[in-house]
Motif scaffolding. Sequence first.
Motif, PDB file in Angstrom:
ATOM      1  N   LYS A 275       2.779  11.092   2.289  1.00  0.00           N
ATOM      2  CA  LYS A 275       1.577  10.579   3.353  1.00  0.00           C
ATOM      3  C   LYS A 275       1.358   9.523   3.647  1.00  0.00           C
ATOM      4  CE  LYS A 275      -1.861  14.009   1.082  1.00  0.00           C
ATOM      5  NZ  LYS A 275      -2.461  14.180   0.130  1.00  0.00           N
ATOM      6  N   ARG A 276       2.837   8.846   3.804  1.00  0.00           N
ATOM      7  CA  ARG A 276       3.204   7.132   4.139  1.00  0.00           C
ATOM      8  C   ARG A 276       2.254   6.737   5.664  1.00  0.00           C
ATOM      9  NH1 ARG A 276       7.981   6.981   3.067  1.00  0.00           N
ATOM     10  NH2 ARG A 276       7.658   6.430   0.788  1.00  0.00           N
ATOM     11  N   GLY A 277       2.026   7.676   6.530  1.00  0.00           N
ATOM     12  CA  GLY A 277       1.526   7.436   7.807  1.00  0.00           C
ATOM     13  C   GLY A 277      -0.297   7.079   6.929  1.00  0.00           C
ATOM     14  N   PHE A 278      -0.603   7.598   6.158  1.00  0.00           N
ATOM     15  CA  PHE A 278      -2.523   6.608   6.372  1.00  0.00           C
ATOM     16  C   PHE A 278      -1.937   6.113   4.982  1.00  0.00           C
ATOM     17  CE2 PHE A 278      -5.145   6.613   2.280  1.00  0.00           C
ATOM     18  CZ  PHE A 278      -6.777   6.711   3.395  1.00  0.00           C
ATOM     19  N   TRP A 279      -1.451   5.770   3.893  1.00  0.00           N
ATOM     20  CA  TRP A 279      -1.519   4.848   3.505  1.00  0.00           C
ATOM     21  C   TRP A 279      -0.783   3.779   3.770  1.00  0.00           C
ATOM     22  CZ3 TRP A 279      -4.209   4.435  -0.606  1.00  0.00           C
ATOM     23  CH2 TRP A 279      -3.973   5.897  -1.766  1.00  0.00           C
ATOM     24  N   SER A 280      -0.023   3.847   4.790  1.00  0.00           N
ATOM     25  CA  SER A 280       1.051   2.534   5.193  1.00  0.00           C
ATOM     26  C   SER A 280       0.096   1.615   6.618  1.00  0.00           C
ATOM     27  CB  SER A 280       2.394   2.931   5.874  1.00  0.00           C
ATOM     28  OG  SER A 280       3.171   3.039   4.842  1.00  0.00           O
ATOM     29  N   SER A 281      -1.075   2.775   6.643  1.00  0.00           N
ATOM     30  CA  SER A 281      -2.188   2.177   7.625  1.00  0.00           C
ATOM     31  C   SER A 281      -3.006   0.980   7.276  1.00  0.00           C
ATOM     32  CB  SER A 281      -3.321   3.632   8.222  1.00  0.00           C
ATOM     33  OG  SER A 281      -3.650   3.493   7.308  1.00  0.00           O
TER      34      SER A 281
ATOM     35  N   SER B  68       0.895  -0.961  -0.047  1.00  0.00           N
ATOM     36  CA  SER B  68       0.311   0.108  -0.003  1.00  0.00           C
ATOM     37  C   SER B  68       0.971   1.528   0.067  1.00  0.00           C
ATOM     38  CB  SER B  68      -1.101  -0.069   1.248  1.00  0.00           C
ATOM     39  OG  SER B  68      -0.041  -0.017   2.443  1.00  0.00           O
ATOM     40  N   SER B  69       1.816   1.305   1.147  1.00  0.00           N
ATOM     41  CA  SER B  69       2.255   2.196   0.936  1.00  0.00           C
ATOM     42  C   SER B  69       3.325   2.688  -0.340  1.00  0.00           C
ATOM     43  CB  SER B  69       3.828   2.714   1.982  1.00  0.00           C
ATOM     44  OG  SER B  69       4.418   1.599   1.968  1.00  0.00           O
ATOM     45  N   GLU B  70       3.963   1.882  -1.367  1.00  0.00           N
ATOM     46  CA  GLU B  70       4.923   2.178  -2.297  1.00  0.00           C
ATOM     47  C   GLU B  70       4.005   2.351  -3.374  1.00  0.00           C
ATOM     48  OE1 GLU B  70       9.038  -0.284  -1.585  1.00  0.00           O
ATOM     49  OE2 GLU B  70       7.549  -0.749  -2.474  1.00  0.00           O
ATOM     50  N   PHE B  71       2.848   2.148  -3.545  1.00  0.00           N
ATOM     51  CA  PHE B  71       1.727   2.992  -5.101  1.00  0.00           C
ATOM     52  C   PHE B  71       1.565   4.083  -4.347  1.00  0.00           C
ATOM     53  CE2 PHE B  71       1.263  -1.633  -5.845  1.00  0.00           C
ATOM     54  CZ  PHE B  71       1.114  -1.268  -7.321  1.00  0.00           C
ATOM     55  N   GLY B  72       1.124   4.178  -2.723  1.00  0.00           N
ATOM     56  CA  GLY B  72       1.177   5.881  -2.552  1.00  0.00           C
ATOM     57  C   GLY B  72       1.634   7.031  -2.583  1.00  0.00           C
ATOM     58  N   ASP B  73       1.558   8.178  -2.174  1.00  0.00           N
ATOM     59  CA  ASP B  73       2.078   9.432  -1.845  1.00  0.00           C
ATOM     60  C   ASP B  73       2.678   9.038  -1.178  1.00  0.00           C
ATOM     61  OD1 ASP B  73       3.344  11.909  -1.189  1.00  0.00           O
ATOM     62  OD2 ASP B  73       1.588  12.678  -1.861  1.00  0.00           O
TER      63      ASP B  73
ATOM     64  N   MET C  33       0.238   3.752  18.862  1.00  0.00           N
ATOM     65  CA  MET C  33       1.039   3.584  18.115  1.00  0.00           C
ATOM     66  C   MET C  33       0.931   2.716  16.676  1.00  0.00           C
ATOM     67  SD  MET C  33       2.611   2.971  21.404  1.00  0.00           S
ATOM     68  CE  MET C  33       1.097   2.246  22.576  1.00  0.00           C
ATOM     69  N   TYR C  34       0.199   2.425  17.084  1.00  0.00           N
ATOM     70  CA  TYR C  34       0.160   0.887  15.681  1.00  0.00           C
ATOM     71  C   TYR C  34      -0.144   1.865  14.105  1.00  0.00           C
ATOM     72  CZ  TYR C  34      -0.222  -3.701  14.207  1.00  0.00           C
ATOM     73  OH  TYR C  34      -0.077  -5.050  13.567  1.00  0.00           O
ATOM     74  N   GLY C  35      -1.163   2.439  14.557  1.00  0.00           N
ATOM     75  CA  GLY C  35      -1.706   3.298  13.439  1.00  0.00           C
ATOM     76  C   GLY C  35       0.017   3.618  12.462  1.00  0.00           C
ATOM     77  N   PRO C  36       0.689   4.660  12.858  1.00  0.00           N
ATOM     78  CA  PRO C  36       1.659   5.592  12.606  1.00  0.00           C
ATOM     79  C   PRO C  36       2.963   3.907  12.361  1.00  0.00           C
ATOM     80  CG  PRO C  36       1.484   6.178  14.307  1.00  0.00           C
ATOM     81  CD  PRO C  36       0.134   5.366  14.461  1.00  0.00           C
ATOM     82  N   GLN C  37       2.973   2.887  12.981  1.00  0.00           N
ATOM     83  CA  GLN C  37       4.351   2.410  13.166  1.00  0.00           C
ATOM     84  C   GLN C  37       4.929   1.644  11.982  1.00  0.00           C
ATOM     85  OE1 GLN C  37       3.873  -2.133  14.335  1.00  0.00           O
ATOM     86  NE2 GLN C  37       4.087  -1.155  16.325  1.00  0.00           N
ATOM     87  N   ALA C  38       3.578   1.235  11.257  1.00  0.00           N
ATOM     88  CA  ALA C  38       4.480   0.307   9.370  1.00  0.00           C
ATOM     89  C   ALA C  38       5.267   1.650   8.688  1.00  0.00           C
ATOM     90  CB  ALA C  38       3.120   0.151   8.767  1.00  0.00           C
ATOM     91  N   ALA C  39       4.570   2.773   9.009  1.00  0.00           N
ATOM     92  CA  ALA C  39       5.003   4.248   8.444  1.00  0.00           C
ATOM     93  C   ALA C  39       6.967   4.154   9.388  1.00  0.00           C
ATOM     94  CB  ALA C  39       4.785   5.623   8.022  1.00  0.00           C
TER      95      ALA C  39
ATOM     96  N   LEU D 210     -11.025   0.712  14.434  1.00  0.00           N
ATOM     97  CA  LEU D 210     -10.916   0.380  12.166  1.00  0.00           C
ATOM     98  C   LEU D 210     -10.954   1.726  11.839  1.00  0.00           C
ATOM     99  CD1 LEU D 210     -13.890  -2.435  12.025  1.00  0.00           C
ATOM    100  CD2 LEU D 210     -11.178  -2.502  11.719  1.00  0.00           C
ATOM    101  N   PHE D 211     -11.598   2.716  13.081  1.00  0.00           N
ATOM    102  CA  PHE D 211     -11.567   3.952  12.209  1.00  0.00           C
ATOM    103  C   PHE D 211      -9.885   5.181  12.705  1.00  0.00           C
ATOM    104  CE2 PHE D 211     -14.235   4.535  15.007  1.00  0.00           C
ATOM    105  CZ  PHE D 211     -13.391   5.410  15.500  1.00  0.00           C
ATOM    106  N   LEU D 212      -9.556   4.592  14.035  1.00  0.00           N
ATOM    107  CA  LEU D 212      -8.521   5.536  14.680  1.00  0.00           C
ATOM    108  C   LEU D 212      -7.011   4.971  14.236  1.00  0.00           C
ATOM    109  CD1 LEU D 212      -9.783   4.782  18.498  1.00  0.00           C
ATOM    110  CD2 LEU D 212      -9.948   7.084  17.121  1.00  0.00           C
ATOM    111  N   ILE D 213      -6.948   4.028  14.015  1.00  0.00           N
ATOM    112  CA  ILE D 213      -5.628   3.494  13.767  1.00  0.00           C
ATOM    113  C   ILE D 213      -5.242   4.528  11.618  1.00  0.00           C
ATOM    114  CG2 ILE D 213      -4.145   1.522  12.166  1.00  0.00           C
ATOM    115  CD1 ILE D 213      -5.731   0.205  14.126  1.00  0.00           C
ATOM    116  N   PRO D 214      -6.250   4.770  10.725  1.00  0.00           N
ATOM    117  CA  PRO D 214      -6.392   5.174   9.515  1.00  0.00           C
ATOM    118  C   PRO D 214      -5.805   6.999  10.255  1.00  0.00           C
ATOM    119  CG  PRO D 214      -8.459   4.036   9.456  1.00  0.00           C
ATOM    120  CD  PRO D 214      -7.041   3.852  10.745  1.00  0.00           C
TER     121      PRO D 214
END
Length: 449
Positions: free
Chosen positions: A157-163, A149-154, A356-362, A297-301
């Motif tokens: 905005k990696r925090g959102f796309w990686s979520s 998801s993150s390498e297709f996205g902006d 913590m988990y939402g931005p963790q991937a980014a 489900l909505f707090l993470i993104p």
Amino acid sequence: MTSTNNASKAVTRKPPPGALKAYIASLTGTSLEYYDFAIYSVASALVFPKIFFPGNDEFVALLLSFSAFAVGYLARPIGGVIFGRLGDKVGRKYVLVFTLVLIGVATVLIGALPDYSVIGVAAPTILVLLRLAQGIGVGGEWGGAVLLSSEFGDPNKRGFWSSAAQIGPPAGNLMANGVLAILAATLSNDAFLSWGWRVAFLASALLVVFGLVIRLKLEETPVFKAIQAQGDRPKAPIKEVFTQQPKALVAAALSRVCPDILYALFTVFVAVYATKELGMTTGNVLSAILIGSAFQLFLIPLAGALTDRFNRRWVYGIAAAATAAFIPLFFLMIQGRSVLMLTIGTIIGLALHAFMYGPQAAFITEQFPARLRYAGSSLAYTLAGVIGGAVAPIIFTALYGAANHGWYLIAVYILVASVVTIVGMLLGRDPEPEEEERLLQAAQSQPAV
């Protein structure tokens, strides 16, 4: 940690047409795989001690069951090494297809596994082996799903796309606890222990087929295509991560500790504490976890997107500090045996986890250069799991017993985990989307290799 706004530092790139499809594929795939993982987590607390580890003291049976649970985490680094290497050498897509199949087959076989009363010691032995397969699959899944998801996205905005991949665990947990809650509510306790729990495991076969259909239709990510075009794929990605990126690996791994342990507390150990110490029903506990997961489900993104606007490490670190402060309050809240207080406390606990988990991937993926992202991210994710989620239920249970069924040692444990994660934030670096931008632009100026 600097307070520089991440979004102000780089040129914005419009996401390519496949970005939304990749986001959905990442979300659905990890949701299905963590459904499999989550039903094992709940069953390890409520079912397996009775049917796979009978004949022992109840406390010993619980420890044995949680030990089998830990095998899944201990196996993750194996998956991280195997699939992390392949992900940086052959691409993200095909690795993700294989991990989905591996976890799905292992889960279905657990659902069909005869218990101890039928085949004796072979039952827990096979259970551990299947749990091993689950863990290896999850160890290779996460890094690829994040990159998908993150390498297709902006990149700004990696925090959102990686979520997308981060929504998978609570979504899978939601599905798993929902199925188990329905089964527990509609069946007698004997029927649930005899065959009801198996329905949740066997149902994963249908979910895996659905996930495969989505993933097989995907293309490779633009970033990996750019690495191929430049002929810059690493020959030994695992070795390069350890020799060239040690600080990044440590920072990324430490970032995982607190959220991992916190998640184990609210999705595994709370089920034990609330039922055995407070006398609540299994249905009460599963419902609380179900509601808390729904909020995630909505707090993470939301949390991921928030860190695209504000400094990612600050948001993450504040959530870790708030976790340490909240845990004593949570245990005080539920001493009155109120189902409402248990539910509210679980919602808050899982909300802190989400921030913590939402931005963790980014945060983890941006610690590594693009050519080493799959290996570096997978290693950090899985190695941290060994000292985090793998042993957390065992440590919770041991501390619970050592404190004469008290909770204060558990609060100290969470405090230490929070400090460890804050150290990871201090060691880490802020995002540099310009690196990816230069890679994509350079690849466009030369033919693929």
